[in-house]
Design a protein around this motif. Structure first.
Motif, mmCIF file in Angstrom:
data_model
loop_
_atom_site.group_PDB
_atom_site.id
_atom_site.type_symbol
_atom_site.label_atom_id
_atom_site.label_comp_id
_atom_site.label_asym_id
_atom_site.label_seq_id
_atom_site.Cartn_x
_atom_site.Cartn_y
_atom_site.Cartn_z
ATOM 1 N N GLY A 33 -12.530 -23.409 -39.385
ATOM 2 C CA GLY A 33 -11.504 -22.934 -40.491
ATOM 3 C C GLY A 33 -10.200 -22.323 -39.938
ATOM 4 N N GLY A 34 -8.948 -22.844 -40.207
ATOM 5 C CA GLY A 34 -7.897 -22.388 -39.818
ATOM 6 C C GLY A 34 -7.228 -23.088 -38.652
ATOM 7 N N ILE A 35 -7.671 -24.287 -38.145
ATOM 8 C CA ILE A 35 -7.050 -24.799 -37.230
ATOM 9 C C ILE A 35 -6.011 -26.048 -37.457
ATOM 10 C CG2 ILE A 35 -9.202 -24.535 -35.621
ATOM 11 C CD1 ILE A 35 -9.773 -27.508 -35.996
ATOM 12 N N GLY A 36 -5.848 -26.308 -38.984
ATOM 13 C CA GLY A 36 -4.770 -27.184 -39.265
ATOM 14 C C GLY A 36 -5.276 -28.398 -39.933
ATOM 15 N N LYS A 37 -6.620 -28.635 -40.138
ATOM 16 C CA LYS A 37 -7.173 -29.735 -40.529
ATOM 17 C C LYS A 37 -6.505 -30.239 -41.807
ATOM 18 C CE LYS A 37 -11.164 -28.126 -41.007
ATOM 19 N NZ LYS A 37 -11.072 -26.872 -40.584
ATOM 20 N N THR A 38 -6.175 -29.337 -42.870
ATOM 21 C CA THR A 38 -5.550 -29.599 -44.139
ATOM 22 C C THR A 38 -4.010 -30.109 -43.725
ATOM 23 O OG1 THR A 38 -6.937 -28.011 -45.535
ATOM 24 C CG2 THR A 38 -4.950 -28.667 -46.419
ATOM 25 N N GLU A 39 -3.481 -29.311 -43.125
ATOM 26 C CA GLU A 39 -1.869 -29.451 -42.513
ATOM 27 C C GLU A 39 -1.752 -30.939 -41.862
ATOM 28 O OE1 GLU A 39 1.931 -29.001 -43.095
ATOM 29 O OE2 GLU A 39 0.599 -27.988 -43.897
#
Length: 112
Positions: A33-39
């Motif tokens: 979580g938080g590594i930028g998958k969604t972005e």
């Protein structure tokens, strides 16, 4: 607005993965979580939209915002609102979802 930088190779790799098949290509973005998958997915969608790479449309489905976290209802809602499909009254959820996919607009489609 901050620029999206440093992920050019990931965008290129994702595009290559999705172009490997003439019918259906599936790719996943995984990691902590938080590594930028969604972005990364968001930026890819915008890039492809600007290039008009998916004439059948680009559909962003958010599991977090779907009814009870179930993506099936989001797909049906998208089909009703954006594709103006009249869904069959009969049948289970999977039958209605299959109807959506079979009656989508012509052309390549990107579903994120």
């Amino acid at each position: 607005m901050p620029k999206f930088v440093g992920r050019d190779q990931e965008l290129i790799d994702l595009k290559k993965q999705l172009q490997q098949s003439q019918k259906l290509a599936i790719s996943t973005l995984t990691g902590m979580g938080g590594i930028g998958k969604t972005e990364l997915a968001r930026q890819f969608g915008w890039q492809e939209w600007r290039e008009k790479a998916y004439p059948g449309g680009i559909c962003w489905l958010s599991v977090a915002e779907s009814d009870g976290g179930f993506i099936g209802t989001s797909i049906l809602d998208f089909a009703r609102v954006h594709l103006k499909l009249t869904l069959p009254d009969e049948g289970e959820l999977d039958v209605k979802i299959r109807y959506c996919w079979q009656n989508w607009l012509a052309g390549n489609v990107l579903i994120i």
